[in-house]
Design an enzyme around this catalytic site. Structure first.
Site, PDB file in Angstrom:
ATOM      1  CD  GLU A 288      -3.120  -1.097   0.249  1.00 31.40           C
ATOM      2  OE1 GLU A 288      -3.333   0.248  -0.130  1.00 31.40           O
ATOM      3  OE2 GLU A 288      -3.883  -1.953   0.214  1.00 31.40           O
TER       4      GLU A 288
ATOM      5  CB  CYS B  40      -5.837   3.962  -4.392  1.00 28.21           C
ATOM      6  SG  CYS B  40      -7.657   3.135  -4.717  1.00 28.21           S
TER       7      CYS B  40
END
Length: 173
Positions: free
Chosen positions: A44, A53
């Site tokens: 991440e 994202c």
């Protein structure tokens, strides 16, 4: 140019530092081990300010997409707390829908990682979870590579993450 680059770099935080905070202050609240935290955190990355994202979802810290995300910089402690809350959510899903309390640690860690990434609603009825519920851990571990897309596109980062999760999953069975 140098100022923009310095500002952009200041938004990055250390995954290792956040893992240390979690292990020191919150280890009694989560089951996920350091190995699981490292897969999630390194996949991440850690960003102090909100960003979109690859799936176009507002995110902050280490993959946190839940709750109120304010447009500001987040401290290490705030990032650690958000991450623990999100990991607890993933763990609850694994426990409820994949007999998580019975899973070997490495399987639990890997399944928590993918659940953290894709969300409980998407994975709880998956073939992977069905295999986990029948105790066929090897078959479940072999399902990881199928989950390598975001927004319908295969992403190299997800391919790498899924291979790491699969390897961790298989390591304990």
């Amino acid at each position: 140019m140098a100022i923009k680059k310095r500002i952009a770099n200041s938004a990055i935080c250390s995954v290792a530092v956040i893992i240390s905070i979690v292990l020191a202050n919150y280890s009694s609240e989560i089951r996920t081990s350091k190995a699981g935290l490292e897969i999630i955190g390194n996949a991440e990355s850690c960003i102090r300010e909100p960003y979109l994202c690859p799936a176009n979802v507002l995110t902050v810290g280490i993959g946190s997409t839940t709750g109120n995300i304010e447009n500001r910089y987040y401290s290490d402690d705030e990032i650690a707390q958000r991450w623990v809350d999100d990991i607890k959510t993933a763990e609850r899903c694994v426990n409820r829908y994949a007999k998580g309390f019975h899973l070997p640690q490495s399987v639990f860690d890997a399944v928590t990682s993918i659940t953290f990434n894709v969300g409980c609603a998407k994975i709880r009825t998956s073939t992977m979870y069905k295999y986990l519920n029948t105790g066929d851990y090897k078959a479940a571990c072999n399902e990881f590579p199928r989950w390598n897309k975001a927004g319908g596109k295969e992403l190299n980062g997800l391919v790498i993450r899924r291979e790491k999760e699969k390897a961790l999953c298989l390591s304990g069975i």
